[in-house]
Design a protein around this motif. Sequence first.
Motif, short mmCIF file in Angstrom:
data_model
loop_
_atom_site.label_atom_id
_atom_site.label_comp_id
_atom_site.label_asym_id
_atom_site.label_seq_id
_atom_site.Cartn_x
_atom_site.Cartn_y
_atom_site.Cartn_z
N GLY A 55 28.16 0.49 46.76
CA GLY A 55 27.15 1.06 45.88
C GLY A 55 26.02 1.68 46.66
O GLY A 55 25.52 2.77 46.31
N PHE A 56 25.60 1.02 47.74
CA PHE A 56 24.53 1.57 48.57
C PHE A 56 24.96 2.89 49.20
O PHE A 56 24.19 3.86 49.21
CB PHE A 56 24.15 0.57 49.67
CG PHE A 56 23.11 1.12 50.61
CD1 PHE A 56 21.77 0.96 50.34
CD2 PHE A 56 23.48 1.81 51.76
CE1 PHE A 56 20.80 1.48 51.19
CE2 PHE A 56 22.52 2.33 52.62
CZ PHE A 56 21.18 2.16 52.33
N VAL A 57 26.19 2.94 49.71
CA VAL A 57 26.68 4.18 50.32
C VAL A 57 26.69 5.31 49.29
O VAL A 57 26.31 6.45 49.59
CB VAL A 57 28.08 3.97 50.92
CG1 VAL A 57 28.67 5.30 51.39
CG2 VAL A 57 28.02 2.98 52.07
N GLY A 58 27.09 5.00 48.05
CA GLY A 58 27.10 6.01 47.00
C GLY A 58 25.71 6.53 46.70
O GLY A 58 25.48 7.74 46.62
N VAL A 59 24.75 5.62 46.53
CA VAL A 59 23.37 6.02 46.25
C VAL A 59 22.80 6.83 47.41
O VAL A 59 22.17 7.88 47.21
CB VAL A 59 22.48 4.79 45.98
CG1 VAL A 59 21.03 5.21 45.80
CG2 VAL A 59 22.95 4.05 44.74
N ALA A 60 23.02 6.36 48.64
CA ALA A 60 22.48 7.04 49.81
C ALA A 60 23.06 8.45 49.95
O ALA A 60 22.34 9.40 50.26
CB ALA A 60 22.75 6.22 51.06
N ALA A 114 20.10 -7.36 38.83
CA ALA A 114 18.81 -7.24 39.51
C ALA A 114 19.00 -6.87 40.98
O ALA A 114 18.28 -6.02 41.52
CB ALA A 114 18.03 -8.55 39.39
N ALA A 115 20.00 -7.48 41.63
CA ALA A 115 20.27 -7.17 43.03
C ALA A 115 20.72 -5.72 43.21
O ALA A 115 20.26 -5.02 44.12
CB ALA A 115 21.34 -8.12 43.58
N MET A 116 21.59 -5.24 42.33
CA MET A 116 22.07 -3.86 42.44
C MET A 116 20.96 -2.86 42.18
O MET A 116 20.86 -1.82 42.86
CB MET A 116 23.22 -3.62 41.46
CG MET A 116 24.54 -4.28 41.86
SD MET A 116 25.13 -3.82 43.50
CE MET A 116 25.10 -2.04 43.40
N LEU A 117 20.09 -3.14 41.22
CA LEU A 117 18.97 -2.23 40.96
C LEU A 117 18.01 -2.20 42.15
O LEU A 117 17.46 -1.14 42.49
CB LEU A 117 18.23 -2.66 39.69
CG LEU A 117 19.02 -2.50 38.38
CD1 LEU A 117 18.20 -3.00 37.20
CD2 LEU A 117 19.42 -1.03 38.16
N VAL A 163 15.97 0.75 47.09
CA VAL A 163 15.76 0.76 48.54
C VAL A 163 16.50 1.92 49.21
O VAL A 163 16.00 2.51 50.18
CB VAL A 163 16.20 -0.59 49.14
CG1 VAL A 163 16.21 -0.53 50.66
CG2 VAL A 163 15.28 -1.70 48.67
N ALA A 164 17.68 2.26 48.71
CA ALA A 164 18.52 3.28 49.35
C ALA A 164 17.79 4.62 49.55
O ALA A 164 17.81 5.16 50.66
CB ALA A 164 19.81 3.48 48.56
N PRO A 165 17.13 5.19 48.52
CA PRO A 165 16.43 6.46 48.75
C PRO A 165 15.33 6.36 49.81
O PRO A 165 15.10 7.31 50.55
CB PRO A 165 15.85 6.79 47.37
CG PRO A 165 16.70 6.05 46.41
CD PRO A 165 17.08 4.79 47.11
N LEU A 166 14.65 5.21 49.88
CA LEU A 166 13.59 5.04 50.87
C LEU A 166 14.16 5.06 52.29
O LEU A 166 13.60 5.70 53.19
CB LEU A 166 12.85 3.73 50.62
CG LEU A 166 12.07 3.64 49.30
CD1 LEU A 166 11.43 2.27 49.15
CD2 LEU A 166 10.99 4.72 49.24
N LEU A 167 15.28 4.37 52.49
CA LEU A 167 15.90 4.36 53.82
C LEU A 167 16.38 5.76 54.20
O LEU A 167 16.25 6.18 55.35
CB LEU A 167 17.06 3.37 53.85
CG LEU A 167 16.69 1.88 53.79
CD1 LEU A 167 17.95 1.02 53.83
CD2 LEU A 167 15.76 1.51 54.93
#
Length: 270
Positions: free
Chosen positions: A87-92, A32-35, A40-44
């Motif tokens: 993971g956030f860096v990858g998505v961003a 749940a935290a990773m999802l 959030v990443a695309p919004l930032l």
Amino acid sequence: MASPTPIAAGQAMPQAAVARASLARLLLTGLAAMLAIGLVAPLLVLLLPFPIAIALGGLGAFILGVVLAIRLRAGALVALGLVALFGFVGVASETQLWFALRHAPEVALPSIAEAPDHPEATRFTFPEAMARADLLGEARSTTPRSAGPPLELSAFAVPLVPPGWTAAEPIAAWLVCQQPRGRESCAATLPPRLTQAFRATPRPEAAQAALTRHRLTAVSAPAWLSATDDISTERVQAGWMALAWPVLAWLAWAVGVAVYRMVSLPRRRG
């Protein structure tokens, strides 16, 4: 007098069930935290400059893991924070690439020969130009890998010229591609004629090979371009990778947690 063995065995079964339930809750919390981080990443990336989005989002992902670890008293969630940061860096990164390819600045050219005059443009449209695959150049390179043999690559550069071009004229634009060596040449799949293209990674070694082999000349700062089909494929891949990063990061963490529990649980019983 009754033997204590059946009682001990009967107590062990509930303990194992509790451990499995605890592990399941831990893994679901991590998922749940990773999802949430993946949402959030695309919004930032959309709302903030990319370096600021990376700094705030990466720090926030790590802090989230620490906060969950404190509240739920599970040290494994600290590791989740570290994994979530990457993971956030990858998505961003994939999201930024997807936005860049989707909303690329476009310039309409009267001729492909004028492409070098617009270094700020990402996407070009122009009257029909010809990709001269018969004049291509190839440059080979080797990239080391942490495991296994080095990756051998072939880069290709094909002159992209306006109608009526002759070999005496300098080349203003190159259509380029790169692939692992040994596969069918990606240059063979390039369209022979096209009216739009995207800016691509420069392949000067391949272009120089073409200039030397075919005795051609080029402008000092040519445009490095890619066919739109390649860009569309890259955009789709970026979108899928942005969606996949949270799940892949969670899987890496979940496997580590599960293996640790399997190894450490017998020691606790002993």
